[in-house]
Scaffold this active site. Structure first.
Site, PDB file in Angstrom:
ATOM      1  N   ASP A   1       0.828  -1.210   0.000  1.00 29.32           N
ATOM      2  CA  ASP A   1       0.000   0.000   0.000  1.00 29.32           C
ATOM      3  C   ASP A   1       0.862   1.259   0.000  1.00 29.32           C
ATOM      4  O   ASP A   1       1.978   1.254   0.498  1.00 29.32           O
ATOM      5  CB  ASP A   1      -0.923  -0.035   1.232  1.00 29.32           C
ATOM      6  CG  ASP A   1      -2.090   0.931   1.092  1.00 29.32           C
ATOM      7  OD1 ASP A   1      -2.416   1.341  -0.045  1.00 29.32           O
ATOM      8  OD2 ASP A   1      -2.681   1.282   2.134  1.00 29.32           O
ATOM      9  N   GLY A   2       0.289   2.341  -0.547  1.00 25.60           N
ATOM     10  CA  GLY A   2       0.948   3.648  -0.470  1.00 25.60           C
ATOM     11  C   GLY A   2       1.470   4.188  -1.795  1.00 25.60           C
ATOM     12  O   GLY A   2       2.153   5.219  -1.804  1.00 25.60           O
TER      13      GLY A   2
ATOM     14  N   ASN B   1     -11.113  -2.677  -4.983  1.00 23.43           N
ATOM     15  CA  ASN B   1     -10.374  -1.666  -5.757  1.00 23.43           C
ATOM     16  C   ASN B   1     -11.075  -1.268  -7.066  1.00 23.43           C
ATOM     17  O   ASN B   1     -10.709  -0.267  -7.679  1.00 23.43           O
ATOM     18  CB  ASN B   1      -8.926  -2.111  -6.014  1.00 23.43           C
ATOM     19  CG  ASN B   1      -8.043  -2.045  -4.788  1.00 23.43           C
ATOM     20  OD1 ASN B   1      -7.140  -2.852  -4.600  1.00 23.43           O
ATOM     21  ND2 ASN B   1      -8.259  -1.066  -3.913  1.00 23.43           N
ATOM     22  N   TRP B   2     -12.113  -2.033  -7.459  1.00 20.32           N
ATOM     23  CA  TRP B   2     -12.893  -1.635  -8.652  1.00 20.32           C
ATOM     24  C   TRP B   2     -13.631  -0.323  -8.424  1.00 20.32           C
ATOM     25  O   TRP B   2     -14.096   0.303  -9.374  1.00 20.32           O
ATOM     26  CB  TRP B   2     -13.921  -2.721  -9.018  1.00 20.32           C
ATOM     27  CG  TRP B   2     -13.316  -4.048  -9.354  1.00 20.32           C
ATOM     28  CD1 TRP B   2     -13.281  -5.142  -8.547  1.00 20.32           C
ATOM     29  CD2 TRP B   2     -12.655  -4.427 -10.579  1.00 20.32           C
ATOM     30  NE1 TRP B   2     -12.642  -6.189  -9.190  1.00 20.32           N
ATOM     31  CE2 TRP B   2     -12.247  -5.771 -10.433  1.00 20.32           C
ATOM     32  CE3 TRP B   2     -12.365  -3.755 -11.779  1.00 20.32           C
ATOM     33  CZ2 TRP B   2     -11.571  -6.469 -11.444  1.00 20.32           C
ATOM     34  CZ3 TRP B   2     -11.684  -4.452 -12.779  1.00 20.32           C
ATOM     35  CH2 TRP B   2     -11.302  -5.781 -12.608  1.00 20.32           C
TER      36      TRP B   2
ATOM     37  N   ARG C   1     -12.406   2.388  -7.620  1.00 17.50           N
ATOM     38  CA  ARG C   1     -11.556   3.526  -8.005  1.00 17.50           C
ATOM     39  C   ARG C   1     -11.968   4.067  -9.372  1.00 17.50           C
ATOM     40  O   ARG C   1     -12.630   3.365 -10.145  1.00 17.50           O
ATOM     41  CB  ARG C   1     -10.093   3.078  -8.018  1.00 17.50           C
ATOM     42  CG  ARG C   1      -9.659   2.692  -6.627  1.00 17.50           C
ATOM     43  CD  ARG C   1      -8.190   2.380  -6.563  1.00 17.50           C
ATOM     44  NE  ARG C   1      -7.846   2.052  -5.192  1.00 17.50           N
ATOM     45  CZ  ARG C   1      -6.628   2.109  -4.686  1.00 17.50           C
ATOM     46  NH1 ARG C   1      -5.615   2.469  -5.450  1.00 17.50           N
ATOM     47  NH2 ARG C   1      -6.416   1.814  -3.427  1.00 17.50           N
TER      48      ARG C   1
ATOM     49  N   SER D   1      -7.920  -4.849   5.353  1.00 18.82           N
ATOM     50  CA  SER D   1      -8.554  -4.510   4.063  1.00 18.82           C
ATOM     51  C   SER D   1      -8.937  -5.754   3.254  1.00 18.82           C
ATOM     52  O   SER D   1      -8.633  -5.849   2.061  1.00 18.82           O
ATOM     53  CB  SER D   1      -7.652  -3.587   3.233  1.00 18.82           C
ATOM     54  OG  SER D   1      -7.389  -2.386   3.934  1.00 18.82           O
TER      55      SER D   1
ATOM     56  N   GLU E   1       1.335 -13.039  12.465  1.00 16.68           N
ATOM     57  CA  GLU E   1       1.910 -11.863  13.114  1.00 16.68           C
ATOM     58  C   GLU E   1       1.750 -10.693  12.153  1.00 16.68           C
ATOM     59  O   GLU E   1       1.967 -10.829  10.945  1.00 16.68           O
ATOM     60  CB  GLU E   1       3.401 -12.095  13.405  1.00 16.68           C
ATOM     61  CG  GLU E   1       3.657 -13.185  14.420  1.00 16.68           C
ATOM     62  CD  GLU E   1       3.107 -12.831  15.802  1.00 16.68           C
ATOM     63  OE1 GLU E   1       3.235 -11.678  16.232  1.00 16.68           O
ATOM     64  OE2 GLU E   1       2.533 -13.736  16.447  1.00 16.68           O
TER      65      GLU E   1
HETATM   66  C1  IPE Z   1      -5.339  -2.696   0.140  1.00 23.68           C
HETATM   67  O1  IPE Z   1      -5.077  -1.364  -0.073  1.00 23.68           O
HETATM   68  C2  IPE Z   1      -5.366  -3.426  -1.178  1.00 23.68           C
HETATM   69  C3  IPE Z   1      -4.091  -3.603  -1.847  1.00 23.68           C
HETATM   70  C4  IPE Z   1      -2.929  -3.219  -1.411  1.00 23.68           C
HETATM   71  C5  IPE Z   1      -4.164  -4.299  -3.107  1.00 23.68           C
HETATM   72  P1  IPE Z   1      -6.246  -0.272  -0.207  1.00 23.68           P
HETATM   73  O2  IPE Z   1      -5.566   1.029  -0.441  1.00 23.68           O
HETATM   74  O3  IPE Z   1      -7.238  -0.700  -1.221  1.00 23.68           O
HETATM   75  O4  IPE Z   1      -6.915  -0.348   1.237  1.00 23.68           O
HETATM   76  P2  IPE Z   1      -7.786   0.710   2.044  1.00 23.68           P
HETATM   77  O5  IPE Z   1      -8.823   1.232   1.090  1.00 23.68           O
HETATM   78  O6  IPE Z   1      -6.860   1.801   2.493  1.00 23.68           O
HETATM   79  O7  IPE Z   1      -8.339  -0.043   3.203  1.00 23.68           O
HETATM   80  C1  IPE Z   2      -1.686   0.308  -3.331  1.00 23.03           C
HETATM   81  O1  IPE Z   2      -1.502   1.669  -3.329  1.00 23.03           O
HETATM   82  C2  IPE Z   2      -2.009  -0.226  -4.703  1.00 23.03           C
HETATM   83  C3  IPE Z   2      -3.378  -0.744  -4.837  1.00 23.03           C
HETATM   84  C4  IPE Z   2      -4.267  -0.791  -3.883  1.00 23.03           C
HETATM   85  C5  IPE Z   2      -3.757  -1.248  -6.142  1.00 23.03           C
HETATM   86  P1  IPE Z   2      -2.699   2.699  -3.248  1.00 23.03           P
HETATM   87  O2  IPE Z   2      -3.118   3.047  -4.641  1.00 23.03           O
HETATM   88  O3  IPE Z   2      -3.794   2.224  -2.387  1.00 23.03           O
HETATM   89  O4  IPE Z   2      -1.978   3.946  -2.592  1.00 23.03           O
HETATM   90  P2  IPE Z   2      -2.559   4.933  -1.500  1.00 23.03           P
HETATM   91  O5  IPE Z   2      -3.027   4.106  -0.348  1.00 23.03           O
HETATM   92  O6  IPE Z   2      -3.667   5.691  -2.156  1.00 23.03           O
HETATM   93  O7  IPE Z   2      -1.394   5.808  -1.148  1.00 23.03           O
HETATM   94 MG    MG Z   3      -4.173   2.399  -0.392  1.00 24.25          MG
END
Ligand code: IPE
Ligand code: IPE
Ligand code: MG
Length: 241
Positions: A19-20, A67-68, A70, A197, A208
């Site tokens: 994530d991030g 994630n769909w 988005r 998530s 852990e």
């Molecule tokens: C979790 O990240 C899913 C993946 C890393 C693929 P998200 O960015 O979708 O999670 P939330 O929305 O912050 O919980």
């Molecule tokens: C993780 O990064 C990738 C996916 C969930 C596909 P993010 O796109 O969620 O990045 P942030 O959380 O918005 O920074």
């Molecule tokens: Mg994210």
């Protein structure tokens, strides 16, 4: 395959919530898509590093069933990145790239929304890996994966194959996408959040958890080692004393 030990605590399976990417891009005044491109580079580095150190199972959360939600442009960008990753993967496997020599890559999740072309590339890579004489590292890429979806899918398959029977834990486990694999010992989340998530809800019952503020594109083999070191000093009791 021998169990890897970090300190005194055995570790067979590490899973990562990558994530991030979006925040990494925002910090640099770049579009979110640039964060995803940088994120894929990290993913490939971590796969290669895991193969190098002989980690037995690595699971990477690449795209969730949520994630769909988005924007369409971001979702299609992510699908394009998966497609180009698959092209690189197929050619690396075909050329017998030493990094992937003992690796088996699988894609777990509901893959039905992917294009036929992408599903074919996945089938080719998985078949290629299945034919290898020796596997040391199993890499699972969780795509369109949801822990709840996985459980519902497993229960429905069980019911249709065993009408009138009751399900138990062992039977349910055997119908999951992750059937036959050890539960993750360690779940790492980058980007600083402290939540699952919808990742590995069944399998994580005694995992852990390790969260780091490092954003996924900045995560490195060194960061991975820091997580493994932190894991090695945990005390796992599994409900015992
Ligand atoms: C979790 O990240 C899913 C993946 C890393 C693929 P998200 O960015 O979708 O999670 P939330 O929305 O912050 O919980
Ligand atoms: C993780 O990064 C990738 C996916 C969930 C596909 P993010 O796109 O969620 O990045 P942030 O959380 O918005 O920074
Ligand atoms: Mg994210």
């Amino acid at each position: 395959m021998a169990e890897m030990t970090t300190g005194t605590l055995p570790l067979r399976h590490a899973a990562i919530i990558m994530d991030g990417n979006g925040r990494w891009a925002k910090k640099r005044a770049l579009p979110r898509s640039a964060g995803h491109v940088a994120g894929v580079r990290t993913t490939e580095k971590i796969i290669e590093y895991s193969c190098k150190i002989g980690l037995e199972y690595l699971t990477l959360y690449a795209f969730s069933t949520e994630n769909w939600k988005r924007p369409e442009s971001e979702v299609s960008g992510l699908l394009n990145l998966l497609n180009s990753y698959l092209d690189r993967l197929v050619s690396r496997l075909r050329e017998d790239n030493p990094v992937y020599r003992y690796a088996a890559i699988r894609f777990l999740g509901d893959l039905t929304p992917l294009s036929e072309e992408m599903r074919e590339k996945i089938a080719v890579s998985e078949a290629f890996c299945r034919s290898k004489p020796e596997i040391r590292t199993h890499v699972n890429i969780a795509f369109n994966y949801g822990g709840k979806d996985e459980i519902v899918h497993a229960v429905n398959r069980f019911i249709s194959e065993n009408p009138g029977k009751q399900i138990d834990e062992k039977a349910l486990s055997s119908y999951l996408y992750f059937a036959g694999q050890p539960d993750p010992d360690l779940i790492i989340r980058t980007g600083g959040e402290m939540r699952l998530s919808n990742f590995l809800m069944w399998e994580s019952s005694y995992s852990e958890f390790y969260s780091t503020a490092t954003l996924w594109p900045d995560f490195s083999p060194k960061s991975f080692n820091e997580a493994l070191t932190a894991y090695s000093s945990r005390s796992r009791r599994f409900g015992g004393v």
